[in-house]
Write an enzyme that holds these catalytic residues in place. Sequence first.
Site, mmCIF file in Angstrom:
data_model
loop_
_atom_site.group_PDB
_atom_site.id
_atom_site.type_symbol
_atom_site.label_atom_id
_atom_site.label_comp_id
_atom_site.label_asym_id
_atom_site.label_seq_id
_atom_site.Cartn_x
_atom_site.Cartn_y
_atom_site.Cartn_z
ATOM 1 N N CYS A 1 -6.437 0.921 2.721
ATOM 2 C CA CYS A 1 -8.002 2.169 2.698
ATOM 3 C C CYS A 1 -7.345 3.243 1.638
ATOM 4 O O CYS A 1 -7.849 4.158 1.142
ATOM 5 C CB CYS A 1 -7.802 3.023 4.330
ATOM 6 N N ASN B 1 -11.648 -2.838 -0.466
ATOM 7 C CA ASN B 1 -10.867 -3.221 0.476
ATOM 8 C C ASN B 1 -11.447 -3.423 2.079
ATOM 9 O O ASN B 1 -11.308 -4.988 2.030
ATOM 10 C CB ASN B 1 -9.761 -1.755 0.711
ATOM 11 N N GLU B 2 -11.542 -2.369 2.997
ATOM 12 C CA GLU B 2 -11.724 -3.317 3.939
ATOM 13 C C GLU B 2 -12.941 -2.579 4.405
ATOM 14 O O GLU B 2 -13.459 -2.292 5.393
ATOM 15 C CB GLU B 2 -10.830 -2.892 5.461
ATOM 16 N N GLU C 1 1.057 -1.219 -0.295
ATOM 17 C CA GLU C 1 0.141 0.184 -0.218
ATOM 18 C C GLU C 1 0.860 1.260 -0.103
ATOM 19 O O GLU C 1 1.817 1.474 0.533
ATOM 20 C CB GLU C 1 -1.452 -0.179 1.713
HETATM 21 O O1 AHR Z 1 -1.970 -1.304 6.852
HETATM 22 C C1 AHR Z 1 -2.807 -0.665 7.036
HETATM 23 C C2 AHR Z 1 -4.157 -0.343 6.863
HETATM 24 O O2 AHR Z 1 -4.974 -0.926 7.949
HETATM 25 C C3 AHR Z 1 -4.833 -0.550 5.644
HETATM 26 O O3 AHR Z 1 -5.084 0.332 4.631
HETATM 27 C C4 AHR Z 1 -6.565 -1.072 6.202
HETATM 28 O O4 AHR Z 1 -7.017 -2.076 5.182
HETATM 29 C C5 AHR Z 1 -6.062 -1.481 7.225
HETATM 30 O O5 AHR Z 1 -7.435 -0.648 8.193
#
Ligand code: AHR
Length: 662
Positions: free
Chosen positions: A254, A385-386, A56
């Site tokens: 994120c 993603n999350e 990321e």
């Molecule tokens: O790894 C850091 C963050 O943790 C990532 O961007 C996210 O997917 C998670 O909340």
Amino acid sequence: MAPNRMRRMTPFAILALALLPAFLLSQQPKNAAVIAVDAAHPGAAISRSMFGIFFEDINFAADGGLYPELVKNRSFEFQEALQGWHQTMGFSSKGIDPPKGELDVRTDDPLNETNPHYLRVRVEEPGYSFWNSGYRGVGVKKDAEYRFSAYVRTSGPRSIRATITDEKGREIGTARLEGFSGQWKRYEAVLRATQTAQHAQLNFIVEEPGTLDIDMVSVFPLDTWKHRENGLRKDLVQLLYDMHPGFLRFPGGCIVEGRQLATRYRWKTTVGDIAQRKTIINRWNLEFDQRPAQDYFQSFGLGFYEYFQLAEDIGAQPLPILNCGMACQFNSSETAALGQLDEYVKDALDLIDFANGPVTSPWGKLRAQMGHPEPFHLTMIGVGNEQWGPRYFERYKVFAAALKASHPEIKLVVSAGPSPSGDLFDSAWSTWRQLNADIVDEHYYMSPEWFFANTGRYDHYDRSGPKVFAGEYAAQTIQSTSSENRNNWQAAIAEAAFMTGLERNADVVRMASYAPLMAHVDAWQWKPDAIWFDNLRSYGTPNFYVQSVFANNVGTRILPATPEAEDGLYTSASLDDSTHEVIVKVINNSPAARPAEIRLTGIHPSGTAKVITLGSTDLSAENSFDHPTAVAPQSSTLDVRSGTISVQLRPYSLTVYRIPAQ
Ligand code: AHR
């Protein structure tokens, strides 16, 4: 034969036979732990992409890190268009001398529509200069060459000179662009650094009065990974290559979501000519009050083409994650209406075309024009993603309907939410089971104790449901998002123990990756991270080496091994069908060395086993720039003559035995 032989045995021989087990036991080292591996009954196949990488653009991992551009805000598209740029001030006995010209940011008749700002330099007196601060300074290496390039338009000054000055202001490299016209055109020259400097400065000097327009100002190393023109930082890619990762997940995280939908990651704006890629704010710019990074933007010099190429270079399966119509649910939580999802779904369909389509298809053509006519062999895509909750599930259904209809060969990765248990997690899993999802991405940023306690987490997972992607995990020595978290051996050995559980359950856990991957020592937002770097150097943490040891020794089929977790010992075993080796991993989470006996059944091992040991008697041990391999794998060998192998497990260690087997 056997009964006859029994009949001929003397009473002495019978007594000796009866006492044999006790004799053999007495030959074992005292308190030796027995690790039993059944090679006669191999279990499920282990995924080829079992242990991989989560990348990321957080902690300046892309611009300022893996993407080695030295000029910050090279296209003047940061929110403050002159961020990173400064006029050179002169000082005299009267104070600050007025500059001999001025810098003006303009948008009239720009280089192109996606890069609307450019710098107009008005020079009153020859020698007017300005400078760029780089990403927390500029790192250059003695004798290394850098390409100085820019788009320039002028009918005035005929040249512009770039210089590099070291921390004491001494010039250590220079190059000149010249021959300009009244139209935008790109110019380049090579600059060689005569000294190494960690925090150098880039200066730009115009030696004739008049007005000069300039954009996409770049100073870029020639010595990139594979010497590519828009290539990646060599030392960082080397670490990834050496890890032998099974997959590369990109671009996050994120940043896929953005704080608002307007600043979400859109892959189409990250491909093609780098001068046409639209710079936007990085989602981590404003995230943490305690670690502000107001100069954190995304130039997309490292874009989707470069990610696919990186995956290919390091032998990893590409796993792009796409926005599913939802901004980060921890931030604005903006959602695109279901009726507005067409654009998002089209992005996903076009991405498959970009990665795999023929060169005659619109996006396949672009891939070929960028230098890669062959497909990138995309087999999976993350939808969101999350994310969590019903809004997400509804949006996933729209994606799945379109993607499965036209590309049933592509597996879809979905999210189990931000935590490894609780209501959000449970509702996600029950939905994914109902919808028969392919792969569910679980995240755990938990304590080292949690990792030890969860080595059996997947032992009882449903084998008929979706597969698991342990997509983001890292042991937090303090707590999640604490800036005091450490990349120490205490955290790393906990992750190693947990990973034996992932490997043992490789029939349900198909992929796993530590997160985040990289951090700039002077510009990070999130700790811990697998790899740390500064402007010139980099090192892998103990956590990185745990990942590396697992990924380099993964095997092709699971073997039953006991004990799985007992009294500070954690084990997993596999068979490597291609090298004909049994691979046994053992973690000794105790302060004392422990004798152990590996008992292999079902094969006839003999020859020289390879032994890889990683560990430290000091749980607080860390790596650093000065001691980059204080905790790093060590290799040795062991002669093996039978299926019973006596070993000595070091205190607080992960040991891998690769045992040749027939
Ligand atoms: O790894 C850091 C963050 O943790 C990532 O961007 C996210 O997917 C998670 O909340």
